[in-house]
Design an enzyme around this catalytic site. Structure first.
Site, short mmCIF file in Angstrom:
data_model
loop_
_atom_site.label_atom_id
_atom_site.label_comp_id
_atom_site.label_asym_id
_atom_site.label_seq_id
_atom_site.Cartn_x
_atom_site.Cartn_y
_atom_site.Cartn_z
N HIS A 25 0.92 -1.02 -0.37
CA HIS A 25 0.15 -0.01 -0.07
C HIS A 25 0.84 1.12 0.09
CE1 HIS A 25 0.49 1.07 4.08
NE2 HIS A 25 0.56 -0.16 4.58
N ASP A 27 -0.26 4.19 0.89
CA ASP A 27 -0.68 5.52 1.69
C ASP A 27 0.25 5.37 3.03
OD1 ASP A 27 -2.14 3.16 2.05
OD2 ASP A 27 -3.44 4.29 3.55
N ASP A 82 6.50 1.03 6.73
CA ASP A 82 5.27 0.50 6.52
C ASP A 82 4.50 1.46 5.37
OD1 ASP A 82 2.76 -0.49 6.68
OD2 ASP A 82 2.03 0.87 8.16
N GLU A 116 -5.09 1.90 2.96
CA GLU A 116 -4.92 0.80 3.79
C GLU A 116 -5.02 1.38 5.20
OE1 GLU A 116 -2.75 -1.88 6.49
OE2 GLU A 116 -2.27 0.20 6.17
N GLU A 117 -4.34 2.49 5.65
CA GLU A 117 -4.24 3.06 6.93
C GLU A 117 -5.88 3.38 7.62
OE1 GLU A 117 -1.94 2.54 8.46
OE2 GLU A 117 -0.11 2.57 7.37
N ASP A 143 2.23 -10.67 1.65
CA ASP A 143 1.96 -9.20 2.01
C ASP A 143 2.73 -8.56 2.73
OD1 ASP A 143 0.47 -7.20 2.53
OD2 ASP A 143 -1.02 -8.09 3.83
#
Length: 231
Positions: A25, A27, A82, A116-117, A143
């Site tokens: 992801h 974001d 992340d 995602e967040e 993932d």
């Protein structure tokens, strides 16, 4: 691009094999409005002596959160852990395959979400629905994964330790609605709606799901335990 889920496909040579899916992801959690101590640009000092691990909540940023500054043994980039490292690695690997004109046996899919967040309802959820609509099934789905801990991080282990994440923790969101008699605050009922809600919350906390060690984690402990001293 901040409102689009991205899906890329590299066609393999054998359509009879199930494809592979790699997730990421792009974001990040908002950085907040804290002050920035050093606003210098293009800071790159990889030879700095590393600062000790973070143990307190900082009141401000040493360097801008999106600067990419490399200093004090750290990378000051929102999303460094992340999970932009993996995001870029996947794209670099795909580019290398294309430049080398290689063709893997299986189809390879890359799927990147943008929300995602905040739950992934418009990114991952829509992508998964599209895969289901097309009847896609995958041999394996990769993932975020875990971290590689430097030698000495785990007491008794004299080597680096790779933490392999084989599952995702679950969660449950509940909406609790209670009804009660109204009335003036000078003559409240013996049991109020707020009191009923408090009892429900207390019971939920008292009756939590039991923790468990899955077979894969059990095997991880067995493997790493064999490399540790008896004590």
């Amino acid at each position: 691009m901040h409102s689009y889920g991205l899906v890329f496909k590299l066609k393999g040579s054998n359509s009879n094999l199930l494809p592979l899916l790699f997730l990421s992801h792009y974001d990040v959690v908002p950085p907040g409005s804290a002050e920035i101590k050093n606003k210098s640009e293009h800071v790159f000092r990889p030879s700095d002596k590393p600062l000790p691990p973070v143990s307190t909540i900082a009141e401000d940023w040493n360097y801008a959160p999106f600067s990419g500054a490399v200093a004090d043994g750290r990378i000051y980039g929102r999303g460094t852990l992340d999970m932009k490292g993996m995001l870029f690695s996947l794209l670099e690997a795909m580019q290398k395959i294309l430049l080398d004109k290689e063709r893997p046996e299986r189809d390879i899919y890359l799927a990147f979400g943008f929300d995602e967040e905040v739950g992934g309802e418009l990114g991952a959820s829509k992508i998964a629905a599209d895969f289901k609509r097309k009847g896609l099934r995958f041999e394996a789905v990769y993932d975020e994964g875990g971290l590689i801990l430097e030698k000495g991080s785990v007491k008794g282990i004299h080597s680096d330790v790779a933490l392999i994440g084989c599952a995702e923790k679950g969660f449950l969101s509940l909406k609790v609605k209670v009804k009660g008699l109204g009335g003036h605050s000078s003559m409240p009922p013996s049991e109020t709606a707020m009191g009923k809600a408090a009892v429900i919350m207390q019971r939920l906390e008292e009756q939590q799901m039991k923790p468990m060690i899955s077979p894969l984690i059990q095997r991880f402990f067995q493997q790493i335990g064999g490399s540790m001293p008896f004590v």
